[in-house]
Design a protein around this motif. Sequence first.
Motif, mmCIF file in Angstrom:
data_model
loop_
_atom_site.group_PDB
_atom_site.id
_atom_site.type_symbol
_atom_site.label_atom_id
_atom_site.label_comp_id
_atom_site.label_asym_id
_atom_site.label_seq_id
_atom_site.Cartn_x
_atom_site.Cartn_y
_atom_site.Cartn_z
ATOM 1 N N ILE A 268 0.971 -1.235 0.017
ATOM 2 C CA ILE A 268 -0.039 0.019 0.150
ATOM 3 C C ILE A 268 0.736 1.204 0.159
ATOM 4 N N ASP A 269 0.384 2.264 -0.734
ATOM 5 C CA ASP A 269 0.793 3.439 -0.807
ATOM 6 C C ASP A 269 0.951 4.258 0.507
ATOM 7 N N GLN B 11 0.410 7.311 0.938
ATOM 8 C CA GLN B 11 -0.554 8.194 0.485
ATOM 9 C C GLN B 11 -1.960 7.814 1.042
ATOM 10 N N ASP B 12 -2.259 6.503 0.690
ATOM 11 C CA ASP B 12 -3.662 5.770 0.937
ATOM 12 C C ASP B 12 -3.758 6.082 2.315
ATOM 13 N N GLU C 256 -4.315 9.513 3.693
ATOM 14 C CA GLU C 256 -5.797 9.998 3.342
ATOM 15 C C GLU C 256 -6.694 9.337 4.452
ATOM 16 N N ILE C 257 -6.644 8.219 5.022
ATOM 17 C CA ILE C 257 -7.405 7.409 6.078
ATOM 18 C C ILE C 257 -6.933 8.325 7.401
ATOM 19 N N TRP D 83 -5.296 3.878 12.023
ATOM 20 C CA TRP D 83 -4.712 2.818 11.417
ATOM 21 C C TRP D 83 -3.976 1.782 12.134
ATOM 22 N N ASN E 189 8.694 5.805 1.078
ATOM 23 C CA ASN E 189 7.724 5.239 1.431
ATOM 24 C C ASN E 189 7.313 4.838 2.871
#
Length: 403
Positions: free
Chosen positions: A21-22, A24-25, A28-29, A36, A57
């Motif tokens: 997963i990036d 940025q994802d 965003e959450i 998370w 990353n």
Amino acid sequence: MSIIFERSEDELLLILTPERIDIQDILEILRKDEEWHISRTFTVNITHLRFEDDMLNELHFCVGKVLDEYTVIDRDVIGVDHDFYFANSVKLNKRHFVAYRNISVLAKIDHIVEKDVYIGGSDIKDHIPIETFELLIKKFPKTAELNYYANARIATIVKEFFPHTESCEEKFNKFIERQEKSLSSALQDDIQNAFKENAKIELCQFREVRANLLELLNRSDSVREEVWQKQIHGLLRLLYPKYIAGVREVVIKGVDRHEKRPDFLLVDANGYIDILEIKKPNVQILTKQSSYRNNYVPVRELAGAIQQIEKYIYCLNVWGTEGEKVLQKQLSEKLPNNVMPKVINPQGILLLGRSEQFNQQQKNDFELIKRQYKHIADIMTYDDLIQRIDNILAALNMEIRVE
């Protein structure tokens, strides 16, 4: 997914590198004020975020505070009711927090304790040594053990209807036996390695002790007796590790109304007292020529030193509990608070003279004298002392070489 920990100023950072997963994802959450979850162990939100790196990353989250001696983990991040403190000397990594199948190590401990937990260090009374914590991590059940256990529990219930399922219980028991043997072997290896490392340290210490002793003996005539006694006392402390203190010229009440001042009053870890008398190596011990019926007998210096120790011991015994109270005041600054001086059948150690030039008859007669007073004192010459050190060095060398 990679997780590493880094102490940065007063914060403990969890550096997360996701694989599938990036970042940025994830961001965003988080920006939606949602949480998370990381390895089912850590729960973070936007307030924990400290840094983001699109190139690598990476996301850096604050998951604890770095104090003077310990790092405390954020309760909310790991979902526990108690605080968990890790000594700052412990290099933290994922296995300290996450076990097999993403089981939270600290959450499991939290369920069975009733107060905050300190891991590593030594300043806290009920701290868990880091070696014990590492052992706990090793003993966390792995996938195979969990599968064997689940099958055995099911077999226990249904074996009345399916007799062949009893083999599941046998498999589980055999698995546990293998695990215990493996763990026992690993512990033995760890202990043996620790012994070898300690033996190397002791080897260096005793080599230095031997060299210092020989140097002192070479210049014994030019050293004042008081200075000599202090230096030799320091060497003897290594040979007699049970003593935690050696205090010079402590005042003892004499039965003849004269105060007694032994060279050193020795105190062991339980508070029991012994006497140490140190004479210089040039003291003559036996007659140079055989006298009474071809025997070598003790000269006045040796007989007087033995009688001196006997009198010190007698005075201590007569002094009794009253003396213990007086000694407690005299030794209060020399002993830990929980160690109280006790006078129960004190023993003596007497060091004096040389014996390297003794002929066989002199050696035998001197050994006879030592055994005669063995219930009172350990009598030895400086050559006896050197021989003891040589024997210790030989034993340490053998221990280090053992594979």
